[in-house]
Design a protein around this motif. Structure first.
Motif, PDB file in Angstrom:
ATOM      1  N   ASN A 148       0.829  -1.213   0.000  1.00 31.76           N
ATOM      2  CA  ASN A 148       0.000   0.000   0.000  1.00 31.76           C
ATOM      3  C   ASN A 148       0.862   1.260   0.000  1.00 31.76           C
ATOM      4  OD1 ASN A 148      -2.364  -1.478  -0.075  1.00 31.76           O
ATOM      5  ND2 ASN A 148      -2.681  -1.390   2.137  1.00 31.76           N
ATOM      6  N   TYR A 150       3.846   1.536  -1.248  1.00 35.17           N
ATOM      7  CA  TYR A 150       4.413   1.627  -2.598  1.00 35.17           C
ATOM      8  C   TYR A 150       3.398   2.263  -3.548  1.00 35.17           C
ATOM      9  CZ  TYR A 150       5.851   0.233  -7.261  1.00 35.17           C
ATOM     10  OH  TYR A 150       6.179   0.254  -8.598  1.00 35.17           O
ATOM     11  N   HIS A 151       2.153   1.776  -3.517  1.00 40.14           N
ATOM     12  CA  HIS A 151       1.127   2.339  -4.409  1.00 40.14           C
ATOM     13  C   HIS A 151       0.836   3.801  -4.079  1.00 40.14           C
ATOM     14  CE1 HIS A 151      -0.071  -1.894  -5.541  1.00 40.14           C
ATOM     15  NE2 HIS A 151       0.159  -1.288  -6.685  1.00 40.14           N
ATOM     16  N   HIS A 152       0.824   4.135  -2.795  1.00 41.05           N
ATOM     17  CA  HIS A 152       0.590   5.520  -2.386  1.00 41.05           C
ATOM     18  C   HIS A 152       1.715   6.424  -2.912  1.00 41.05           C
ATOM     19  CE1 HIS A 152      -0.755   8.880   0.041  1.00 41.05           C
ATOM     20  NE2 HIS A 152       0.487   9.012   0.514  1.00 41.05           N
ATOM     21  N   ASN A 153       2.954   5.984  -2.745  1.00 38.04           N
ATOM     22  CA  ASN A 153       4.093   6.770  -3.237  1.00 38.04           C
ATOM     23  C   ASN A 153       4.078   6.889  -4.758  1.00 38.04           C
ATOM     24  OD1 ASN A 153       5.021   7.231  -0.659  1.00 38.04           O
ATOM     25  ND2 ASN A 153       6.411   5.478  -0.683  1.00 38.04           N
ATOM     26  N   LEU A 154       3.690   5.829  -5.432  1.00 36.93           N
ATOM     27  CA  LEU A 154       3.590   5.847  -6.891  1.00 36.93           C
ATOM     28  C   LEU A 154       2.537   6.857  -7.340  1.00 36.93           C
ATOM     29  CD1 LEU A 154       4.830   4.341  -9.315  1.00 36.93           C
ATOM     30  CD2 LEU A 154       2.918   2.742  -9.169  1.00 36.93           C
ATOM     31  N   LYS A 155       1.417   6.873  -6.631  1.00 38.07           N
ATOM     32  CA  LYS A 155       0.347   7.824  -6.945  1.00 38.07           C
ATOM     33  C   LYS A 155       0.835   9.266  -6.743  1.00 38.07           C
ATOM     34  CE  LYS A 155      -4.339   9.068  -5.594  1.00 38.07           C
ATOM     35  NZ  LYS A 155      -5.415   8.855  -4.629  1.00 38.07           N
ATOM     36  N   LEU A 156       1.564   9.494  -5.640  1.00 36.43           N
ATOM     37  CA  LEU A 156       2.097  10.835  -5.385  1.00 36.43           C
ATOM     38  C   LEU A 156       3.073  11.264  -6.483  1.00 36.43           C
ATOM     39  CD1 LEU A 156       2.744  10.801  -1.524  1.00 36.43           C
ATOM     40  CD2 LEU A 156       0.932  11.993  -2.769  1.00 36.43           C
ATOM     41  N   LYS A 157       3.928  10.340  -6.918  1.00 37.08           N
ATOM     42  CA  LYS A 157       4.882  10.658  -7.989  1.00 37.08           C
ATOM     43  C   LYS A 157       4.145  11.028  -9.274  1.00 37.08           C
ATOM     44  CE  LYS A 157       8.719   7.833  -6.367  1.00 37.08           C
ATOM     45  NZ  LYS A 157       9.514   6.626  -6.592  1.00 37.08           N
ATOM     46  N   LYS A 158       3.094  10.273  -9.594  1.00 40.26           N
ATOM     47  CA  LYS A 158       2.313  10.577 -10.804  1.00 40.26           C
ATOM     48  C   LYS A 158       1.656  11.938 -10.693  1.00 40.26           C
ATOM     49  CE  LYS A 158       1.362   5.869 -12.293  1.00 40.26           C
ATOM     50  NZ  LYS A 158       0.350   4.820 -12.478  1.00 40.26           N
ATOM     51  N   GLU A 159       1.123  12.255  -9.514  1.00 43.29           N
ATOM     52  CA  GLU A 159       0.491  13.560  -9.312  1.00 43.29           C
ATOM     53  C   GLU A 159       1.518  14.680  -9.450  1.00 43.29           C
ATOM     54  OE1 GLU A 159      -1.442  13.298  -5.504  1.00 43.29           O
ATOM     55  OE2 GLU A 159      -3.038  12.017  -6.293  1.00 43.29           O
ATOM     56  N   THR A 162       2.302  15.126 -13.074  1.00 39.20           N
ATOM     57  CA  THR A 162       1.191  15.815 -13.732  1.00 39.20           C
ATOM     58  C   THR A 162       1.255  17.311 -13.445  1.00 39.20           C
ATOM     59  OG1 THR A 162      -0.175  13.841 -13.563  1.00 39.20           O
ATOM     60  CG2 THR A 162      -1.332  15.909 -13.944  1.00 39.20           C
TER      61      THR A 162
END
Length: 184
Positions: A148, A150-159, A162
Motif C-alpha cells: 500500500n 508503494y502504491h501511495h508513493n507511486l500515486k504521489l509521484k504521478k500527481e 502531472t
C-alpha cells in the motif's frame, strides 16, 4: 467407623506423583512432535499441490479428464474452488519470484504481492517487508502495508509529474504570449 473418626485419605507419594507427571509430559511431548510433523507434511503437501496445479493449468492437462476448464476440474476432481486452486498456484509462483521456500512463507503473506506489476518491484517490496520484520518472514499485514505504501508513493509521484507537466505548459504558454502571469 466411629463418628469421631475422620475418613482416611489415600497417601500420595510425592515420588510417584513426579513419576506420573514425567510420564504425562513425555506422552504430551510425543503427541506434540507427531502433530508438528503432520502440520509440516500438510504444509509441504500444500506447496506440492500448488506446483502440480500450476503445471496442470499451464499444460491444460485437465482436458485429458474431459474437463473444459480449470475451474470445473478443481471443483469436481478435488472439491476445491477455482480461487483456492489459483491461490495455491500464485503462492508457489510468488515464492519463486522472491526466492523463498514456499513451505516457510505463509500463503496469505504472498497475496498482497500480486498487486505489484513487475518482478523487481515484488522482490524489493518483499525485502523491505522482511527487513521491517527484523529479517523474519513478514505477516500478510506487514507485506500489505508495504504494498500500500508503494502504491501511495507511486500515486504521489504521478500527481507530481502531472503538476510538473501542467507548470511546463503554463510556463510555455506564458513565454509564447509574452506574459509573465498565469492569469490574464
Amino acid at each position: 467407623m466411629r463418628s469421631t473418626d475422620k475418613p482416611m485419605t489415600p497417601y500420595n507419594d510425592p515420588a510417584e506423583e513426579r513419576k506420573q507427571a514425567d510420564l504425562q509430559r513425555e506422552k504430551d511431548f510425543k503427541d506434540l512432535e507427531q502433530m508438528e510433523q503432520t502440520i509440516r507434511s500438510g504444509i509441504e503437501a500444500f506447496v506440492t499441490v500448488g506446483r502440480f496445479l500450476a503445471e496442470i493449468h499451464e499444460r491444460k492437462l485437465y482436458k485429458l479428464r474431459g474437463f473444459s476448464n480449470f475451474s470445473e476440474y478443481c471443483e469436481i476432481q478435488f472439491k476445491i474452488s477455482r480461487a483456492h486452486g489459483y491461490r495455491q498456484i500464485t503462492h508457489v509462483a510468488m515464492c519463486q519470484t522472491i526466492g523463498e521456500d514456499p513451505s516457510k512463507v505463509s500463503e496469505r503473506a504472498t497475496r498482497p504481492l500480486v498487486k505489484l506489476q513487475d518482478t523487481a518491484t515484488i522482490k524489493k517490496i518483499w525485502q523491505e517487508a522482511k527487513s521491517a520484520n527484523g529479517g523474519k518472514m513478514p505477516s500478510s499485514g506487514v507485506v500489505n502495508q508495504h504494498v500500500n505504501n508503494y502504491h501511495h508513493n507511486l500515486k504521489l509521484k504521478k500527481e507530481m509529474l502531472t503538476l510538473s507537466d501542467q507548470e511546463t505548459v503554463v510556463s510555455s504558454n506564458s513565454a509564447q504570449s509574452g506574459s509573465s502571469t498565469i492569469f490574464q
